[in-house]
Design an enzyme around this catalytic site. Structure first.
Site, PDB file in Angstrom:
ATOM      1  N   GLU A 180       7.553 -21.756   8.049  1.00 47.12           N
ATOM      2  CA  GLU A 180       7.930 -20.857   9.172  1.00 47.12           C
ATOM      3  C   GLU A 180       9.051 -21.151  10.009  1.00 47.12           C
ATOM      4  O   GLU A 180       9.640 -20.763  11.044  1.00 47.12           O
ATOM      5  CB  GLU A 180       6.614 -20.245  10.041  1.00 47.12           C
ATOM      6  CG  GLU A 180       5.993 -21.312  11.043  1.00 47.12           C
ATOM      7  CD  GLU A 180       5.150 -20.800  11.887  1.00 47.12           C
ATOM      8  OE1 GLU A 180       5.314 -20.751  13.143  1.00 47.12           O
ATOM      9  OE2 GLU A 180       4.175 -20.059  11.218  1.00 47.12           O
ATOM     10  N   GLU A 222       0.570  -1.101  -0.065  1.00 48.70           N
ATOM     11  CA  GLU A 222       0.003  -0.070  -0.021  1.00 48.70           C
ATOM     12  C   GLU A 222       0.976   1.278  -0.006  1.00 48.70           C
ATOM     13  O   GLU A 222       0.364   2.335  -0.237  1.00 48.70           O
ATOM     14  CB  GLU A 222      -0.829  -0.018   1.112  1.00 48.70           C
ATOM     15  CG  GLU A 222      -2.064  -0.981   1.076  1.00 48.70           C
ATOM     16  CD  GLU A 222      -2.819  -1.205   2.214  1.00 48.70           C
ATOM     17  OE1 GLU A 222      -2.447  -0.744   3.673  1.00 48.70           O
ATOM     18  OE2 GLU A 222      -4.205  -1.710   2.112  1.00 48.70           O
TER      19      GLU A 222
END
Length: 268
Positions: free
Chosen positions: A109, A78
Site C-alpha cells: 500500500e 457480486e
C-alpha cells in the site's frame, strides 16, 4: 490524529466476559449506519457521476489496500451475478494484487505509483470512474492512483472513514463515512469496514437500479448460476405474470433469463 486511530471507548478488553465483548462490539456497530446516513449527500453525487459515465460505456474501478481493497473486490465480484452485467463493468483492484486478497503483501500500500500501473493493465480511460477506498484516508497507493487519474481527466471518487483526509482532498467525489474510534483500537476491519461495505452496497445497487437492471424490487437480470437462483427466477416470473410455476419454469428454461422470459410473454 485520525478518528479511526484514536483510542477505543473501552479498555481492559481482555478482562471482559464473552457476553460483555459481544454486547459492546454490537453497541459500537449500531453507530455505523448513522455515520453512513450523514454521507448520503456525498454518496448521491458519486452515484450520479458513475451512472453518467456508465451510460457512455464506462466502467467503475475500485482501488484500495487491506480490508478496504478486499471490500472493493467483494462488491465488484457480486455485481455480475446480481445484476447480469459483464464481469469487467465493475472492477476491484487491490494493492499487492490478487494474492493480497487472502494474504497480506507487505508494504504494497506504500507504493504511490503502483495503482495507476494496475489500472493501466485494464486500459483505464476518461469514460471510467475510479473510486479509492481507504479507511484511514491516507493510503499512498490510493492517493497516487487517484491523483494520476485526475491528471488524465478520469473521474475520481472515494470512500473514507476520516474527515478531511488526503484521499478525500484528491477525489473529485469524496464520500466520508466517519465511523469514529474502533472497539479494538485501530482495527478498521470493524466499524470502518462495516461503514465502507454499507456505502459500497448503496453505491452499486443505486447505480444498477438507475441503469435499469431492476424491475419493481426484483433482480430480473441476475445470473442463474445455481438451483436456488433458478427457483428465485421462477418465482419472479410467476409473480410478474400471474402464471403457474410449471409455466414460469418453462419460460425460464426456454429464454434463459427472467427479463427475457417476461419480455417474450408480453410480446406474444
Amino acid at each position: 490524529m485520525s478518528t479511526t486511530e484514536t483510542a477505543s471507548h473501552y479498555d481492559h478488553l481482555e478482562k471482559m466476559s464473552v457476553h460483555e465483548l459481544l454486547t459492546n462490539i454490537n453497541k459500537e456497530d449500531k453507530t455505523v449506519p448513522l455515520a453512513v446516513e450523514k454521507a448520503i449527500p456525498q454518496l448521491e453525487k458519486l452515484v450520479a457521476a458513475v451512472v453518467a459515465k456508465m451510460r457512455e460505456g464506462g466502467r467503475l474501478f475500485y482501488i484500495g489496500a487491506g480490508t478496504s481493497g478486499r471490500l472493493g473486490v467483494l462488491d465488484a465480484s457480486e455485481c455480475p451475478p446480481t445484476f447480469g452485467v459483464p464481469f469487467d463493468m465493475v472492477i476491484g483492484i487491490m494493492a499487492g494484487g490478487d494474492t493480497a486478497i487472502r494474504r497480506a503483501v507487505e508494504f504494497a500500500e506504500d507504493d504511490d505509483q503502483q495503482a495507476i500501473r494496475d489500472l493501466d493493465a485494464y486500459g483505464v480511460n476518461e469514460k471510467d470512474v475510479v473510486v479509492g477506498i481507504a479507511a484511514s484516508g491516507r493510503t499512498p497507493y490510493v492517493i497516487g492512483g487517484l491523483q494520476a487519474c485526475n491528471d488524465r481527466g478520469i473521474t475520481t471518487g472515494c470512500v473514507v472513514c476520516n474527515a478531511d483526509s488526503k484521499v478525500a482532498a484528491v477525489a473529485k467525489f469524496p464520500v466520508e463515512v466517519v465511523t469514529g474510534p474502533e472497539f479494538l483500537t485501530g482495527s478498521t476491519r470493524m466499524k470502518a469496514g462495516t461503514g465502507q461495505k454499507l456505502a459500497l452496497n448503496m453505491l452499486t445497487t443505486s447505480v444498477m437500479i438507475q441503469l435499469g437492471k431492476v424491475k419493481g424490487n426484483k433482480m430480473i437480470d441476475m445470473q442463474l448460476t445455481n438451483y436456488k437462483l433458478v427457483d428465485r427466477g421462477t418465482r419472479m416470473i410467476m409473480d410478474e405474470l400471474n402464471i403457474s410455476e410449471e409455466k414460469a419454469r418453462e419460460l425460464l428454461d426456454l429464454h434463459g433469463s427472467v427479463r427475457a422470459a417476461i419480455t417474450s410473454y408480453y410480446n406474444q
